[in-house]
Write a protein that holds these residues in place. Structure first.
Motif, PDB file in Angstrom:
ATOM      1  N   TYR A  25     -58.326  30.943  60.372  1.00  0.00           N
ATOM      2  CA  TYR A  25     -57.182  30.042  60.523  1.00  0.00           C
ATOM      3  C   TYR A  25     -57.594  28.603  60.200  1.00  0.00           C
ATOM      4  CZ  TYR A  25     -53.461  27.324  62.688  1.00  0.00           C
ATOM      5  OH  TYR A  25     -52.446  26.411  62.910  1.00  0.00           O
ATOM      6  N   GLU A  26     -58.763  28.206  60.714  1.00  0.00           N
ATOM      7  CA  GLU A  26     -59.237  26.842  60.450  1.00  0.00           C
ATOM      8  C   GLU A  26     -59.486  26.631  58.958  1.00  0.00           C
ATOM      9  OE1 GLU A  26     -62.868  23.831  61.806  1.00  0.00           O
ATOM     10  OE2 GLU A  26     -62.783  25.885  62.565  1.00  0.00           O
ATOM     11  N   ARG A  27     -60.060  27.652  58.306  1.00  0.00           N
ATOM     12  CA  ARG A  27     -60.316  27.549  56.859  1.00  0.00           C
ATOM     13  C   ARG A  27     -59.008  27.460  56.084  1.00  0.00           C
ATOM     14  NH1 ARG A  27     -64.744  28.657  53.615  1.00  0.00           N
ATOM     15  NH2 ARG A  27     -64.249  27.893  51.531  1.00  0.00           N
ATOM     16  N   ALA A  28     -58.016  28.236  56.481  1.00  0.00           N
ATOM     17  CA  ALA A  28     -56.718  28.194  55.806  1.00  0.00           C
ATOM     18  C   ALA A  28     -56.072  26.822  55.942  1.00  0.00           C
ATOM     19  CB  ALA A  28     -55.797  29.270  56.369  1.00  0.00           C
ATOM     20  N   GLN A  29     -56.204  26.206  57.124  1.00  0.00           N
ATOM     21  CA  GLN A  29     -55.643  24.867  57.317  1.00  0.00           C
ATOM     22  C   GLN A  29     -56.356  23.831  56.454  1.00  0.00           C
ATOM     23  OE1 GLN A  29     -52.769  26.125  58.877  1.00  0.00           O
ATOM     24  NE2 GLN A  29     -52.807  23.988  59.511  1.00  0.00           N
ATOM     25  N   LEU A  30     -57.674  23.939  56.377  1.00  0.00           N
ATOM     26  CA  LEU A  30     -58.441  23.017  55.531  1.00  0.00           C
ATOM     27  C   LEU A  30     -58.067  23.192  54.059  1.00  0.00           C
ATOM     28  CD1 LEU A  30     -61.976  23.294  57.197  1.00  0.00           C
ATOM     29  CD2 LEU A  30     -60.433  21.313  57.252  1.00  0.00           C
ATOM     30  N   ASP A  31     -57.878  24.445  53.625  1.00  0.00           N
ATOM     31  CA  ASP A  31     -57.475  24.707  52.239  1.00  0.00           C
ATOM     32  C   ASP A  31     -56.093  24.131  51.956  1.00  0.00           C
ATOM     33  OD1 ASP A  31     -59.836  25.999  51.804  1.00  0.00           O
ATOM     34  OD2 ASP A  31     -59.013  28.032  51.927  1.00  0.00           O
ATOM     35  N   LYS A  32     -55.195  24.238  52.934  1.00  0.00           N
ATOM     36  CA  LYS A  32     -53.854  23.673  52.773  1.00  0.00           C
ATOM     37  C   LYS A  32     -53.927  22.164  52.592  1.00  0.00           C
ATOM     38  CE  LYS A  32     -49.306  23.620  55.020  1.00  0.00           C
ATOM     39  NZ  LYS A  32     -48.531  24.069  56.210  1.00  0.00           N
ATOM     40  N   GLU A  33     -54.761  21.517  53.393  1.00  0.00           N
ATOM     41  CA  GLU A  33     -54.937  20.060  53.266  1.00  0.00           C
ATOM     42  C   GLU A  33     -55.549  19.699  51.918  1.00  0.00           C
ATOM     43  OE1 GLU A  33     -57.280  18.829  56.567  1.00  0.00           O
ATOM     44  OE2 GLU A  33     -55.803  19.471  58.077  1.00  0.00           O
ATOM     45  N   LEU A  34     -56.481  20.534  51.441  1.00  0.00           N
ATOM     46  CA  LEU A  34     -57.129  20.287  50.149  1.00  0.00           C
ATOM     47  C   LEU A  34     -56.116  20.361  49.012  1.00  0.00           C
ATOM     48  CD1 LEU A  34     -60.038  19.771  49.109  1.00  0.00           C
ATOM     49  CD2 LEU A  34     -60.190  22.215  48.646  1.00  0.00           C
ATOM     50  N   ARG A  35     -55.234  21.358  49.080  1.00  0.00           N
ATOM     51  CA  ARG A  35     -54.213  21.490  48.033  1.00  0.00           C
ATOM     52  C   ARG A  35     -53.304  20.258  48.006  1.00  0.00           C
ATOM     53  NH1 ARG A  35     -53.878  26.632  50.565  1.00  0.00           N
ATOM     54  NH2 ARG A  35     -54.947  28.254  49.347  1.00  0.00           N
ATOM     55  N   VAL A  36     -52.923  19.785  49.162  1.00  0.00           N
ATOM     56  CA  VAL A  36     -52.047  18.614  49.242  1.00  0.00           C
ATOM     57  C   VAL A  36     -52.754  17.370  48.709  1.00  0.00           C
ATOM     58  CG1 VAL A  36     -50.840  17.058  50.817  1.00  0.00           C
ATOM     59  CG2 VAL A  36     -50.689  19.526  51.154  1.00  0.00           C
ATOM     60  N   SER A  37     -54.023  17.202  49.078  1.00  0.00           N
ATOM     61  CA  SER A  37     -54.746  15.994  48.668  1.00  0.00           C
ATOM     62  C   SER A  37     -54.985  15.936  47.168  1.00  0.00           C
ATOM     63  CB  SER A  37     -56.084  15.914  49.411  1.00  0.00           C
ATOM     64  OG  SER A  37     -56.943  16.970  49.019  1.00  0.00           O
ATOM     65  N   TYR A  38     -55.075  17.116  46.515  1.00  0.00           N
ATOM     66  CA  TYR A  38     -55.344  17.149  45.078  1.00  0.00           C
ATOM     67  C   TYR A  38     -54.075  17.265  44.231  1.00  0.00           C
ATOM     68  CZ  TYR A  38     -60.352  17.707  45.985  1.00  0.00           C
ATOM     69  OH  TYR A  38     -61.648  17.520  46.378  1.00  0.00           O
ATOM     70  N   ALA A  39     -52.928  17.412  44.878  1.00  0.00           N
ATOM     71  CA  ALA A  39     -51.688  17.673  44.138  1.00  0.00           C
ATOM     72  C   ALA A  39     -51.323  16.571  43.162  1.00  0.00           C
ATOM     73  CB  ALA A  39     -50.540  17.902  45.113  1.00  0.00           C
TER      74      ALA A  39
END
Length: 317
Positions: A25-39
């Motif tokens: 769950y923590e990894r999925a949240q970090l990945d979600k933040e990564l996608r947003v930051s690179y969008a």
């Protein structure tokens, strides 16, 4: 109340499972933040590409069988179009243009195949080796990955064979007083007679470059970005003469069709006898090259980038 060893073991397993769920769950949240930051970035940085490659791998396992097969048939046809372009580009170059220069030209135009796969949309067995990243992260199962690989390999074979047959029936190989067909025969003979040990290592190097081409293509946001990024790695693999299993599904059958069924006029034009194109050795080499492609793309690129960017990392103290 006495607690048995079995109860303790079951509790330990439950705690471990909960810890794994929390970590995922923590990894999925970090990945979600990564996608947003690179969008909003004009291009994806390497760690963003690694995440995108995993996302693409997950998406491919969600396709139904018909969709995978259709996209794979297109992938085989698109790579064959690149092979057709390279054959024409190098036709008649022997003794007229420096060997290296002719190979470079052939490599650059062959890149048309992967450009079509990436931009037009298709599935290609060699670049699907990057699915190893999603599997390594536990986002897809080994069975799901193998299902995609088998279906895509078979679909690529159908697309490549069909394109080779259509090209032969069109008589396109007769152009240039047979020069195009002569180059097609050269490709087929050289690939079908290559020693298997060499074919394996050439397959590794080929898919290192093909998967790098797909990798840098993922980094681009526009069609122009993707095209420019793809051309050089693909041009390098073709110019170097490395072995691509899907391209070989086109080159060797086309050579065989010409050898078996070309009219007498063709042989008079090129002033040579039919070269050796051993079918049994080609089939053996196709398997060897396929394995080399998996090692090159899946381990040398996919697994290496997974270790660099996507493996679970211990907290630094």
């Amino acid at each position: 109340m006495e607690v048995s060893k079995a109860d303790l073991k079951q509790a330990k397993v439950a705690d471990h499972g909960e810890a794994n769920d929390a970590a995922r769950y923590e990894r999925a949240q970090l990945d979600k933040e990564l996608r947003v930051s690179y969008a909003a970035l004009p291009t994806l940085p390497p760690d963003g590409v690694a995440l995108l490659a995993e996302d693409v791998g997950v998406k491919k396992t969600q396709y139904d069988t018909v969709t995978i097969l259709v996209l794979a048939i297109l992938g085989g046809a698109f790579i064959s179009i690149g092979g057709l372009f390279a054959t024409v580009a190098q036709a008649g170059s022997a003794g007229m243009v420096a060997f290296g220069l002719a190979k470079v030209v052939g490599g650059f135009v062959f890149a048309t195949g992967l450009i079509l796969v990436v931009v037009a949309g298709a599935q290609l067995f060699t670049s699907d080796a990057l699915m190893v990243m999603a599997w390594s992260s536990g986002r897809i199962t080994g069975r799901a990955m193998m299902r995609v690989w088998v279906l895509v390999w078979l679909g690529n074979l159908v697309g490549a064979l069909g394109t080779a047959l259509i090209v032969f029936l069109s008589g396109q190989y007769m152009q240039g007083h047979g020069a195009v067909g002569e180059m097609a025969l050269y490709y087929a003979s050289s690939k079908a007679t290559l020693p298997s040990d060499q074919a394996f290592f050439m397959g590794i190097m080929c898919n290192v470059l093909v998967c790098l081409g797909a990798w840098v293509g993922y980094a681009g946001r526009t069609v122009a970005d993707k095209v420019l990024a793809i051309v050089f790695p693909i041009g390098a693999f073709v110019a170097a003469g490395f072995e691509h299993c899907v391209a070989n599904m086109y080159f060797v059958p086309l050579g065989l069709f010409i050898k078996w069924w070309a009219p007498e006029k063709f042989w008079i034009d090129i002033k040579q006898a039919a070269p050796e194109i051993p079918v049994d050795h080609f089939i053996q080499n196709l398997g060897v090259v396929t394995l080399g492609n998996v090692v090159g793309g899946g381990i040398c690129i996919g697994l290496m980038y997974w270790i660099a960017y996507r493996r679970p990392k211990q907290e630094q103290h």
